[in-house]
Motif scaffolding. Structure first.
Motif, PDB file in Angstrom:
ATOM      1  N   TRP A 261       0.830  -1.074   0.286  1.00 12.27           N
ATOM      2  CA  TRP A 261      -0.214   0.164  -0.011  1.00 12.27           C
ATOM      3  C   TRP A 261       0.803   1.084   0.287  1.00 12.27           C
ATOM      4  N   LEU A 262       1.869   1.050   0.489  1.00 13.89           N
ATOM      5  CA  LEU A 262       3.442   2.682   0.795  1.00 13.89           C
ATOM      6  C   LEU A 262       2.922   2.552  -0.279  1.00 13.89           C
ATOM      7  N   MET A 263       3.690   1.585  -0.415  1.00 10.18           N
ATOM      8  CA  MET A 263       4.306   1.964  -2.463  1.00 10.18           C
ATOM      9  C   MET A 263       3.737   2.207  -3.171  1.00 10.18           C
ATOM     10  N   SER A 264       2.541   1.375  -3.634  1.00  6.37           N
ATOM     11  CA  SER A 264       1.328   1.708  -4.160  1.00  6.37           C
ATOM     12  C   SER A 264       0.981   3.888  -4.095  1.00  6.37           C
ATOM     13  N   ALA A 270       3.428  10.730  -6.798  1.00  6.09           N
ATOM     14  CA  ALA A 270       4.644  10.895  -7.889  1.00  6.09           C
ATOM     15  C   ALA A 270       4.667  11.275  -8.770  1.00  6.09           C
ATOM     16  N   LEU A 271       4.020  10.027  -9.760  1.00  9.46           N
ATOM     17  CA  LEU A 271       4.487   9.677 -10.486  1.00  9.46           C
ATOM     18  C   LEU A 271       3.053   9.154 -11.584  1.00  9.46           C
ATOM     19  N   GLY A 272       1.880   9.508 -10.534  1.00  5.51           N
ATOM     20  CA  GLY A 272      -0.080   9.216 -11.300  1.00  5.51           C
ATOM     21  C   GLY A 272      -0.412   7.821 -11.342  1.00  5.51           C
ATOM     22  N   ARG A 273      -1.348   8.315 -10.933  1.00  5.26           N
ATOM     23  CA  ARG A 273      -2.479   6.707 -10.917  1.00  5.26           C
ATOM     24  C   ARG A 273      -1.233   6.054 -12.715  1.00  5.26           C
ATOM     25  N   GLU A 274      -1.729   6.699 -13.834  1.00  9.71           N
ATOM     26  CA  GLU A 274      -1.670   5.535 -14.599  1.00  9.71           C
ATOM     27  C   GLU A 274       0.138   5.036 -14.999  1.00  9.71           C
ATOM     28  N   ARG A 275       0.854   5.834 -14.151  1.00 13.16           N
ATOM     29  CA  ARG A 275       2.289   5.254 -14.522  1.00 13.16           C
ATOM     30  C   ARG A 275       1.680   4.291 -13.427  1.00 13.16           C
ATOM     31  N   LEU A 276       1.493   3.714 -12.477  1.00 16.35           N
ATOM     32  CA  LEU A 276       0.830   2.909 -11.097  1.00 16.35           C
ATOM     33  C   LEU A 276      -0.073   1.624 -12.006  1.00 16.35           C
ATOM     34  N   VAL A 277      -0.731   1.983 -12.484  1.00 17.38           N
ATOM     35  CA  VAL A 277      -1.006   0.894 -12.950  1.00 17.38           C
ATOM     36  C   VAL A 277      -0.055   0.551 -14.149  1.00 17.38           C
ATOM     37  N   GLU A 278       0.249   0.923 -14.795  1.00 19.82           N
ATOM     38  CA  GLU A 278       1.748   0.184 -15.997  1.00 19.82           C
ATOM     39  C   GLU A 278       1.994  -0.939 -15.544  1.00 19.82           C
ATOM     40  N   SER A 279       2.345  -0.877 -14.473  1.00 20.38           N
ATOM     41  CA  SER A 279       3.423  -1.828 -13.434  1.00 20.38           C
ATOM     42  C   SER A 279       2.823  -2.757 -12.851  1.00 20.38           C
ATOM     43  N   VAL A 280       1.733  -2.934 -12.941  1.00 22.16           N
ATOM     44  CA  VAL A 280       0.744  -3.934 -12.422  1.00 22.16           C
ATOM     45  C   VAL A 280       1.050  -5.234 -12.380  1.00 22.16           C
ATOM     46  N   CYS A 281       1.924  -5.957 -13.518  1.00 18.50           N
ATOM     47  CA  CYS A 281       2.348  -6.891 -14.101  1.00 18.50           C
ATOM     48  C   CYS A 281       4.121  -6.842 -13.953  1.00 18.50           C
ATOM     49  N   ASP A 282       4.333  -6.341 -13.174  1.00 14.27           N
ATOM     50  CA  ASP A 282       5.997  -5.959 -14.057  1.00 14.27           C
ATOM     51  C   ASP A 282       6.441  -5.626 -11.757  1.00 14.27           C
ATOM     52  N   LYS A 295      13.036   8.107  -3.136  1.00 11.90           N
ATOM     53  CA  LYS A 295      14.068   9.050  -3.742  1.00 11.90           C
ATOM     54  C   LYS A 295      13.893  10.936  -3.819  1.00 11.90           C
ATOM     55  N   GLY A 296      12.538  10.859  -4.595  1.00 10.51           N
ATOM     56  CA  GLY A 296      12.211  12.345  -5.049  1.00 10.51           C
ATOM     57  C   GLY A 296      11.820  13.666  -3.778  1.00 10.51           C
ATOM     58  N   GLU A 297      10.702  12.341  -3.022  1.00 11.76           N
ATOM     59  CA  GLU A 297       9.741  12.427  -1.595  1.00 11.76           C
ATOM     60  C   GLU A 297      10.891  13.116  -0.445  1.00 11.76           C
ATOM     61  N   ARG A 298      11.779  12.468  -0.547  1.00 10.91           N
ATOM     62  CA  ARG A 298      12.845  12.380   0.171  1.00 10.91           C
ATOM     63  C   ARG A 298      13.530  13.708   0.414  1.00 10.91           C
ATOM     64  N   ASN A 299      14.168  13.795  -1.455  1.00 16.06           N
ATOM     65  CA  ASN A 299      14.759  14.910  -1.794  1.00 16.06           C
ATOM     66  C   ASN A 299      14.128  16.187  -1.400  1.00 16.06           C
ATOM     67  N   ARG A 300      12.808  16.467  -1.544  1.00 11.94           N
ATOM     68  CA  ARG A 300      11.977  17.696  -0.950  1.00 11.94           C
ATOM     69  C   ARG A 300      12.132  17.682   0.393  1.00 11.94           C
ATOM     70  N   GLY A 301      12.577  17.039   1.255  1.00 11.13           N
ATOM     71  CA  GLY A 301      12.132  17.148   2.191  1.00 11.13           C
ATOM     72  C   GLY A 301      10.364  16.699   2.032  1.00 11.13           C
ATOM     73  N   ARG A 302       9.425  15.973   1.769  1.00 10.85           N
ATOM     74  CA  ARG A 302       8.297  15.987   2.293  1.00 10.85           C
ATOM     75  C   ARG A 302       8.387  14.372   3.452  1.00 10.85           C
ATOM     76  N   ALA A 303       9.303  13.631   3.068  1.00  9.15           N
ATOM     77  CA  ALA A 303       8.922  12.238   3.829  1.00  9.15           C
ATOM     78  C   ALA A 303      10.283  11.418   3.885  1.00  9.15           C
ATOM     79  N   ARG A 304      10.304  10.807   4.679  1.00  8.26           N
ATOM     80  CA  ARG A 304      11.587   9.852   4.772  1.00  8.26           C
ATOM     81  C   ARG A 304      11.165   8.833   4.957  1.00  8.26           C
ATOM     82  N   LEU A 305      11.227   8.200   4.139  1.00  2.00           N
ATOM     83  CA  LEU A 305      10.723   7.013   2.498  1.00  2.00           C
ATOM     84  C   LEU A 305      11.198   5.797   2.982  1.00  2.00           C
ATOM     85  N   PRO A 306      11.493   4.966   4.177  1.00  4.36           N
ATOM     86  CA  PRO A 306      13.156   3.590   3.138  1.00  4.36           C
ATOM     87  C   PRO A 306      12.485   3.045   2.065  1.00  4.36           C
TER      88      PRO A 306
END
Length: 321
Positions: A261-264, A270-282, A295-306
């Motif tokens: 859930w967190l990754m999704s 960050a990348l949009g729902r279309e991109r998320l759906v694109e990876s459904v089988c990959d 990494k983008g979120e971390r660089n912008r200081g928004r969240a410290r994500l693993p």
């Protein structure tokens, strides 16, 4: 929504409540119902004992008779939900080519679990009839399960690249467990909605507790996937470890749910729902997309994500796009 099994059980309970004895025809109505027959097929597929005589004892139990009224009310409330509406929410997180055809069976049975059966051949969703589950919670669960069925309609059982080593195929198959987290997101309706908005306070608290473990769960999952890539685990051991990320006695929704859930959510934001759906089988693409977004979120200081380690991601097939 097919209620024939539950209807047949409730009819027997009504006879018992009136002081009568169910006739052979009442039992035949139950044992020949579509819901009962398919439930029996499912248990047989798992090599679990499921005998008519044992089920008869369950239906004749005093405990079930005491619950007859609440079960009848619950079934009446549940049948008011629209499975097609739940499917529309699932489709929002599926490729345009996805197809959802399924029967939803509310069932009265000894085991309290709910599950999907034969998602590729003859999809069925079995839902344990539970008076504690509100119609809104039920709709969330149905959407979750319908998302799985939609995924099965578009994703092959094995990776499309037939030339991959067997160890890599096995690892990718287990990474497919993150479909649970995707389905949680689809059932909620978006990353801005709490995944347990329709749950009670106790369930929400358990989710928050387990979500707080994500930073520790990602290294645990990475170690598991790495061992699969190395071919170090027997079939028994990989099943034992892999299933522990689905649920345990202490964690009803394991790391496949919370990490998935967190990754999704991060990828969609960050990348949009279309991109998320694109990876459904990959799964490899999904993990790389998450790391890029995190990494983008971390660089912008928004969240410290693993993050997944670079060394681990480099072992996965495909090229980040």
């Amino acid at each position: 929504m097919v209620t024939d099994e539950a209807d047949a059980v409730l009819a027997i309970l009504e006879i018992r409540s009136a002081g009568g004895t169910p006739a052979d025809s009442d039992w035949q109505r139950l044992f020949t119902s579509t819901g009962y027959r398919r439930l029996k097929e499912r248990e047989a597929s798992l090599q679990r004992g499921f005998e008519d005589a044992t089920f008869r004892e369950f239906v004749l139990s005093s405990d079930l008779l005491d619950r007859a009224g609440e079960l009848r009310r619950t079934l009446r409330e549940w049948t008011r939900i629209d499975p097609a509406d739940a499917a529309r929410r699932a489709f929002a997180y599926l490729p345009g080519s996805a197809v959802i055809r399924a029967n939803v069976y509310p069932v009265i049975k000894p085991r309290t679990n709910s599950f999907v059966f034969e998602p590729r051949r003859n999809p069925a969703i079995f839902l344990y009839l539970d008076a504690k589950v509100t119609p809104s919670k039920l709709a969330n669960t149905v959407t979750h399960e319908l998302h799985h069925i939609g995924v099965a309609s578009v994703c092959p059982e094995e990776p499309a690249d037939a030339g991959l080593p067997e160890n890599v195929k096995t690892a990718l198959a287990w990474m497919g467990g993150f479909a649970e987290g995707r389905a949680v997101l689809a059932a909620a309706g978006g990353p801005e909605v709490h995944p347990h908005a329709s749950s009670d306070a106790a369930e929400r608290a358990v989710w928050e507790r387990d979500l707080a473990r994500v930073e520790a769960d990602i290294p645990r999952l990475e170690a598991f996937f790495g061992a699969l890539l190395d071919g170090k685990l027997s079939e028994e051991e990989r099943t034992r470890q892999g299933m522990s990320f689905i649920s345990t006695e202490d964690v009803p929704q394991g790391a496949y749910y919370t990490v998935g859930w967190l990754m999704s959510s991060v990828v969609e934001r960050a990348l949009g729902r279309e991109r998320l759906v694109e990876s459904v089988c990959d799964p490899a693409m999904f993990l790389r997309d998450y790391d890029r977004a995190a990494k983008g979120e971390r660089n912008r200081g928004r969240a410290r994500l693993p993050l997944w380690s670079e060394a681990f991601l480099a072992r996965l097939p495909g090229v980040s796009r």
